[in-house]
Design a protein around this motif. Structure first.
Motif, mmCIF file in Angstrom:
data_model
loop_
_atom_site.group_PDB
_atom_site.id
_atom_site.type_symbol
_atom_site.label_atom_id
_atom_site.label_comp_id
_atom_site.label_asym_id
_atom_site.label_seq_id
_atom_site.Cartn_x
_atom_site.Cartn_y
_atom_site.Cartn_z
ATOM 1 N N ILE A 130 -7.875 -2.091 -0.873
ATOM 2 C CA ILE A 130 -6.735 -1.890 -0.658
ATOM 3 C C ILE A 130 -5.206 -2.972 -0.982
ATOM 4 O O ILE A 130 -4.724 -1.449 -2.650
ATOM 5 C CB ILE A 130 -6.408 -2.925 0.733
ATOM 6 N N SER A 131 -5.354 -2.996 -2.002
ATOM 7 C CA SER A 131 -4.459 -3.937 -3.140
ATOM 8 C C SER A 131 -4.495 -3.246 -4.558
ATOM 9 O O SER A 131 -3.451 -2.894 -4.932
ATOM 10 C CB SER A 131 -5.462 -5.048 -3.005
ATOM 11 N N ILE A 153 -0.593 1.793 -2.916
ATOM 12 C CA ILE A 153 -0.465 1.692 -1.199
ATOM 13 C C ILE A 153 1.451 2.630 -0.856
ATOM 14 O O ILE A 153 1.427 3.413 0.004
ATOM 15 C CB ILE A 153 0.049 0.305 -0.349
ATOM 16 N N GLN A 170 0.243 5.729 -0.463
ATOM 17 C CA GLN A 170 -0.366 6.527 -0.405
ATOM 18 C C GLN A 170 0.427 6.812 1.432
ATOM 19 O O GLN A 170 -0.270 7.326 1.846
ATOM 20 C CB GLN A 170 -2.217 5.693 0.230
ATOM 21 N N ARG A 171 1.408 6.040 1.441
ATOM 22 C CA ARG A 171 1.949 6.069 2.445
ATOM 23 C C ARG A 171 2.997 7.260 2.546
ATOM 24 O O ARG A 171 3.005 8.123 3.939
ATOM 25 C CB ARG A 171 2.824 4.346 2.761
ATOM 26 N N LEU A 217 -1.889 0.962 8.011
ATOM 27 C CA LEU A 217 -1.398 -0.787 7.830
ATOM 28 C C LEU A 217 -0.826 -1.446 8.194
ATOM 29 O O LEU A 217 -0.787 -2.390 8.130
ATOM 30 C CB LEU A 217 -0.675 -0.279 5.957
#
Length: 813
Positions: free
Chosen positions: A25-26, A30, A33-34, A44
């Motif tokens: 995930i890191s 992110i 993707q948000r 999340l």
């Protein structure tokens, strides 16, 4: 053990899976993707809230069994802000683990950490005060007829008023003497009796283990009055073997106190309250404890022997320690809980192990737990004795396991209590800072090291004055934190550790003054002090005969170890050899002495400095070979007169391309093609000449007519003409043109640029004038556009529309 192994594997697998998922995930984008999928952002956020809640619960549970206070984690940013509190909880847990390991191995008996766990251990709700903290139990030592003194510095004088079963009178055993350090000490009162004690002969005879009485249908007798003590003593005198155990508390007392004593015979159990004001009357138990006809069975009795001497004046003659028996038999565990489960299938309730044994009255759970420690111990002793006999070889003392256990038990019984003295300079002793800093290595500056020693000494002084454990006044990790951070005021000091004890809160200003004074001191370096301690301890071992001092000027010759180990304070650093078998003579006398002075405290065994690999290093070893090898002679130059010398080339290195036939530049392909053509033509001419010469020779040799010779001569003339024509063409090409004119020089100032190629063409089309037309201005140049491909990149997502107050953005006007 099987269930624990299964649990351990399950937890390890879950941790590995979680770590891998978090890493994946890191590594992803992110924020992107948000923005791409709002559902991912919602998921999340939900997982973040769940993980924060789990972390909060873990910290609270961990802090509940430690001296620290778990921090609050309302959001992700709070982790960085409260990280110090998380570290305090972890450090406190590590200290508890260290203590538990000592108890498991039998080095230290059960230690009660806090008075706050009394009600929890008893199974009752904890009483609360209006401030929200647990109520403290009144200190029972304040009611003793002989209140403990924490400031005694001399030798510990035995508490005996009489000596049953004595071979040496008591008057001879209380005479003080000076030890090798010049300190006053008292001998062990029963040293002669213990050393001359002969264990009964049935110790070497196998017999059927005598079964214990049912645990569920029997109970123990509480001894809390002098009358009950006398009744118990009369029954113990008739026993052949007895089992003994102690419960100790040392968190709210500087030196600690025996809080409970359990004694069992083959038929009966007793629980003795050792916190009564008349506790010194328990000295009468020496009529049983010192009786050589009664075998005393204890488990992990190293500290029990010390505590019995210090608090009750009791000494044990004829000790059998089941801890040493478990080690001699090679059991995977040596704790009492392990032996109970192995031989009796009885699982001890370990949650009561760390209970505060000062609580009165004892709850049923604590009473049952204390009784189980000795109720089965004699039956366990029977089984271990038989197993020791079966695995022993009595013809060889080294393989006599019974003898080994008895000797170690004898050494344990000879332990002697001494008053705790504080060494401020070197920190040696059980209460000094040296043991603490060796278990928790730290890199301190001289100022931090001075503060560390000052804070550690202040903690010990307050513990003596308040009759509190130094770890209760200030935990060990807090001492390190204060030394690292050097707080300047009370607020900064109280913020260093989450656990603030009442003595620390009341004396915070006093500690701030101690820290400020320590910062102004010009104290020694940590490494210098550790080196001094190492040398001192090595000198003590040499004086005691356990280590030999190296002879002056001797060279240590030892085989190379398979893996070099670090020199610790227990093993002195080896001397550095003056000559190496591999490198030869490395250092002379002066440089070697200088390097030994600059050597660090923690050297590596057999480590040699590698010098530069020059020829001087190998001169001693290769001296003979160098003399036998002849040196190469230098060449001698003969003189040559000027008239006999070869004339020099008058040409210089400066040349002009045009002088050497340079003309128009040729490309690499043209030069390669011309070279290949010339080589092909030359080869064809050579082949034709060779063929014609051969034909000519053959024809002349055969005596043909003269017409043939004429043909050959005509062919030679044609070849010469063709050759001359090719040379002229080659010369014309090299001169720059067929008509012999030189090529005009390229003018860069008038050449059209790449960026203005279209403008130049349009100017040429309009007779050199630039026609300004509005349509032409709007018309884009299609000839060259260096930024044309930038528009081919994919476009990002538009910003999400947000509705403002009083205006809707659902439809755009």
């Amino acid at each position: 053990m099987e269930s624990f192994k299964t649990l351990q594997d399950t937890i390890s697998t879950a941790l590995v899976s979680t770590t891998r998922s978090a890493t994946r995930i890191s590594s992803a984008d992110i924020p992107f993707q948000r923005s791409l999928n709002p559902e991912i952002g919602t998921a999340l956020d939900a997982q973040n809230a769940r993980l924060l809640h789990l972390a909060q619960r873990l910290l609270e549970n961990a802090a509940a069994s430690s001296d620290a206070v778990g921090p609050r984690l309302p959001d992700a940013e709070a982790i960085d802000g409260n990280w110090k509190g998380v570290v305090d909880v972890i450090d406190s847990l590590l200290e508890k683990a260290d203590t538990s390991l000592d108890e498991y191995t039998g080095v230290v008996k059960r230690l009660a950490p806090s008075g706050d766990q009394a009600a929890a251990a008893a199974g009752a709700p904890k009483p609360r005060n209006p401030m929200g903290g647990s109520l403290h139990i009144p200190k029972p030592q304040l009611k003793f007829q002989h209140v403990p003194k924490n400031n005694e510095t001399g030798g510990f004088r035995p508490l005996l008023t009489s000596k049953p079963y004595a071979r040496v009178p008591l008057e001879e055993c209380v005479k003080a003497f000076k030890d090798r350090n010049g300190k006053e000490q008292y001998p062990h009162p029963y040293q002669t009796e213990i050393e001359s004690y002969n264990y009964p002969s049935d110790m070497y005879e196998q017999s059927e283990p005598q079964p214990y009485t049912p645990f569920e249908t029997t109970t123990a007798t509480l001894v809390d009055t002098p009358e009950a003590l006398a009744a118990m003593l009369s029954e113990l005198k008739t026993a052949k073997e007895i089992a003994i155990d102690l419960e100790h508390h040392d968190n709210r007392s500087y030196i600690g106190m025996v809080s409970l004593m359990q004694i069992s015979t083959r038929e009966k159990d007793w629980i003795v309250d050792t916190l009564k004001p008349w506790r010194r009357r328990l000295e009468c138990l020496n009529e049983v404890f010192a009786n050589p006809n009664i075998l005393k069975v204890l488990h992990g009795a190293y500290m029990d022997i010390i505590w019995l001497q210090r608090d009750l004046g009791l000494y044990v003659v004829g000790l059998f320690d089941t801890y040493h028996a478990a080690r001699a038999l090679g059991y995977p565990g040596a704790s009492l809980a392990f032996l109970l489960e192995k031989f009796v299938q009885f699982k001890a309730q370990k949650q009561y192990q760390m209970a505060d044994w000062r609580v009165r009255p004892l709850s049923d759970e604590l009473f049952t737990y204390a009784r189980a420690d000795t109720h089965f111990l004699l039956y366990i002793f029977d089984n271990m004795r038989n197993e020791l006999i079966a695995k022993s070889n009595f013809s060889t003392p080294e393989k006599d396991k019974i003898l080994s256990v008895l000797e170690k038990s004898r050494e344990t019984a000879l332990q002697r209590y001494e008053h705790p003295t504080y060494d401020a300079e070197l920190g040696l002793g059980a209460i000094g800072w040296y043991k603490l800093i060796m278990r928790t290595p730290a890199q301190f500056t001289s100022q931090q090291f001075s503060v560390f020693r000052a804070v550690h000494r202040w903690r010990d002084t307050v513990g003596r004055e308040e009759d509190e454990s130094p770890s209760f006044v200030m935990p060990n990790h807090a001492v390190f934190s204060v030394a690292r951070l050097l707080p300047r005021d009370k607020a900064a000091l109280l913020n260093v550790s989450q656990h603030v004890s009442p003595p620390l809160r009341l004396r915070a200003n006093e500690l701030i003054a101690v820290i400020a004074a320590a910062k102004l001191e010009d104290g020694p370096e940590l490494d210098d002090t550790m080196k001094k301690i190492s040398d001192l301890r090595f000198a003590e071992r040499v004086a005691a005969g356990t280590a030999s001092a190296p002879a002056a000027g001797s060279i240590l010759k030892q085989p190379l170890n398979p893996a070099p180990s670090l020199t610790t304070l227990e093993t002195p650093p080896l001397l550095r050899a003056r000559e190496s078998r591999f490198w030869g003579a490395l250092l002379d006398e002066e440089s070697g002495e200088k390097q030994r002075r600059l050597r660090h405290t923690l050297d590596i065994n057999l480590a040699l400095p590698l010098p530069p690999l020059t020829a001087e290093i190998f001169t001693d070893n290769a001296g003979i070979a160098a003399q036998e090898t002849p040196k190469a002679e230098r060449p001698e130059h003969t003189f040559v007169p000027k008239k006999d010398r070869v004339p020099e080339d008058q040409r210089t290195d400066i040349f002009v391309v045009k002088q050497l036939g340079g003309g128009r530049k040729r490309t690499l392909a043209q030069a390669t093609e011309e070279e290949s053509e010339s080589l092909a033509v030359a080869s064809q001419d050579a082949a034709a000449e060779a063929c014609e010469e051969q034909v000519e020779a053959d024809e002349i040799g055969l005596g043909e007519r003269e017409g043939t010779i004429q043909k050959i001569s005509d062919a030679k003339k044609r070849r010469q003409q063709k050759k001359a024509q090719r040379e002229r063409q080659k010369a014309t090409k090299s001169s720059g043109g067929s008509d012999g004119e030189e090529e005009a020089v390229f003018d860069y100032t008038t050449a059209p640029t790449v960026l203005r190629a279209g403008d130049v063409e349009r100017e040429a089309a309009h007779g050199g004038k630039r026609k300004k037309d509005k349509k032409e201005k709007k018309k884009k140049d299609a000839n060259f556009n260096p930024y044309a491909k930038l528009t081919d990149a994919p476009k990002g997502l538009a910003r999400s529309q947000k509705e403002g107050p009083g205006r809707s953005k659902t439809f755009s006007s």
